[in-house]
Design a protein around this motif. Structure first.
Motif, PDB file in Angstrom:
ATOM      1  N   SER A  95      18.042 -10.455  22.652  1.00  0.00           N
ATOM      2  CA  SER A  95      19.250 -11.263  22.656  1.00  0.00           C
ATOM      3  C   SER A  95      20.038 -11.043  23.927  1.00  0.00           C
ATOM      4  N   GLU A  96      20.909 -12.009  24.237  1.00  0.00           N
ATOM      5  CA  GLU A  96      21.714 -11.935  25.452  1.00  0.00           C
ATOM      6  C   GLU A  96      22.659 -10.730  25.383  1.00  0.00           C
TER       7      GLU A  96
ATOM      8  N   PHE B 296      11.456  -9.828  21.053  1.00  0.00           N
ATOM      9  CA  PHE B 296      12.502 -10.841  21.039  1.00  0.00           C
ATOM     10  C   PHE B 296      13.313 -10.747  19.750  1.00  0.00           C
TER      11      PHE B 296
ATOM     12  N   ALA C 140      16.860 -12.944  17.765  1.00  0.00           N
ATOM     13  CA  ALA C 140      17.934 -13.934  17.779  1.00  0.00           C
ATOM     14  C   ALA C 140      18.972 -13.478  16.770  1.00  0.00           C
TER      15      ALA C 140
ATOM     16  N   SER D 171      22.594 -17.181  16.980  1.00  0.00           N
ATOM     17  CA  SER D 171      22.209 -18.560  17.257  1.00  0.00           C
ATOM     18  C   SER D 171      20.690 -18.653  17.362  1.00  0.00           C
TER      19      SER D 171
ATOM     20  N   ARG E 206      17.184 -19.297  18.978  1.00  0.00           N
ATOM     21  CA  ARG E 206      16.749 -18.961  20.327  1.00  0.00           C
ATOM     22  C   ARG E 206      15.337 -19.475  20.577  1.00  0.00           C
ATOM     23  N   GLN E 207      15.089 -20.038  21.757  1.00  0.00           N
ATOM     24  CA  GLN E 207      13.766 -20.503  22.147  1.00  0.00           C
ATOM     25  C   GLN E 207      13.225 -19.597  23.258  1.00  0.00           C
ATOM     26  N   VAL E 208      11.973 -19.179  23.095  1.00  0.00           N
ATOM     27  CA  VAL E 208      11.364 -18.296  24.087  1.00  0.00           C
ATOM     28  C   VAL E 208       9.960 -18.795  24.409  1.00  0.00           C
TER      29      VAL E 208
ATOM     30  N   GLU F 155      10.397 -20.725  18.572  1.00  0.00           N
ATOM     31  CA  GLU F 155      11.803 -20.936  18.255  1.00  0.00           C
ATOM     32  C   GLU F 155      12.183 -19.956  17.158  1.00  0.00           C
TER      33      GLU F 155
END
Length: 332
Positions: A2-3, A116, A118, A121, A123-125, A134
């Motif tokens: 995540s960001e 990864f 999410a 929200s 998230r697409q990777v 997704e």
């Protein structure tokens, strides 16, 4: 991942600390005080736990590699300093290319590993093989590229896959006790606790409810769905209907289509940190419907008494419990 609003140096420091903690906690002389300090460190920031789990997975993989012979002159037992661990980590980093090549050739180690998640929200990777994924809210998964297969482990949540075609390099998604095997297709995997649901949109997949027997499985064609849970000998196969809403999450929606609460709660609880419980089977038979925002599912629970003949309590663990009002007859 995540960001996170961290600099590269701050992120590297967290990764280094996670590696040091992983080595220290596996040491025979690790003390109770150190374990307590680790728990405090892990709870201080979400990335701490995230990076430590990644290190633990790498440690588990390495544990299956052949061990070198014991040294001729063993060192006396003593408490190893942090500096020694840092030096060991540096040496390991230099040896990693050779180790990785041997592990890759034998199918023990992946040539790439990605993690990864999410949170708040969708998230697409893009995975290293070009596949598109997704991730729904609250989803965590890892991707590893092995010599004989591309492997995704869905740790929790839900994901929609558009798999890059490679007939000689199967794409395997492990979820709970089973797995989904494909070479190139589009499908969705939903998981809550030990329950798994696989929905196929395009291509074909093999669904196996027991990954200990990877050569088995049931083939799905487009428009079909498979469900299984821990201990199932084989998945339940069904045909989806024209108005199926299981992929509404991609538009940020949770659709409950006149479901019994017993069926709806796993779909609801997937978005909650504290799961909602049912008081009894009669309460579970009460039906609920509606379209809800996946980012506001928590508010759905508090509004249930306004639309259904139920009331909320809490159990001794703090979980919300849905109770039917006395004399209520479930709607058919």
């Amino acid at each position: 991942m995540s960001e996170q609003h961290l600099t590269e140096a701050e992120y590297d420091a967290i990764t280094d600390a996670a590696a040091q903690w992983c080595m220290r906690l596996h040491a025979a002389d690790c003390t109770a005080a150190e374990r307590q300090a680790f728990e405090q460190w892990r709870a201080a920031h979400p990335l701490h736990a995230f990076e430590y789990e990644a290190m633990q997975e790498i440690w588990d993989v390495a544990d299956h590699l052949p061990r070198p012979p014991a040294p001729v002159r063993p060192q006396p037992a003593s408490r190893t300093s942090w500096r020694t661990y840092g030096l060991a980590a540096a040496i390991s980093a230099m040896a990693l290319p050779l180790l990785a090549y041997g592990g890759w050739s034998l199918g023990w180690l992946p040539s790439s590993y990605e993690r990864f998640q999410a949170d708040g929200s969708v998230r697409q990777v893009t995975l290293a093989d070009g596949s598109q994924v997704e991730l729904n809210l609250g989803t965590e998964l890892t991707y590893s590229n092995y010599k004989d297969q591309r492997r995704v482990t869905l740790n929790k949540g839900e994901a929609f896959f558009k798999v890059a075609h490679d007939s000689s390099h199967p794409f395997v998604v492990k979820a709970a006790s089973g797995q989904v095997r494909v070479t190139g297709t589009q499908f969705n995997v939903w998981m809550y606790e030990d329950q798994v649901r696989v929905t196929l949109l395009e291509g074909s997949v093999l669904v196996n409810s027991d990954s200990r027997h990877p050569d088995g499985g049931f083939r799905l064609d487009p428009g079909m769905q498979a469900r299984y849970r821990q201990g199932d000998y084989q998945p339940q196969i069904s045909q989806t209907y024209a108005g199926d809403t299981s992929l509404a999450w991609r538009q940020g929606k949770l659709v409950l289509d006149n479901l019994a609460l017993g069926e709806a709660l796993p779909l609801i609880n997937r978005y909650l940190s504290t799961p909602v419980m049912l008081a009894d089977s009669a309460t579970g038979a009460i039906r609920v419907g509606g379209i809800y925002d996946t980012t506001a599912v928590k508010s759905l629970v508090t509004t249930l008494p306004k639309v259904l003949p139920v009331y909320l309590t809490r159990n001794q663990d703090g979980n919300p419990v849905i109770n039917s009002l006395p004399g209520t007859t479930p709607k058919s």
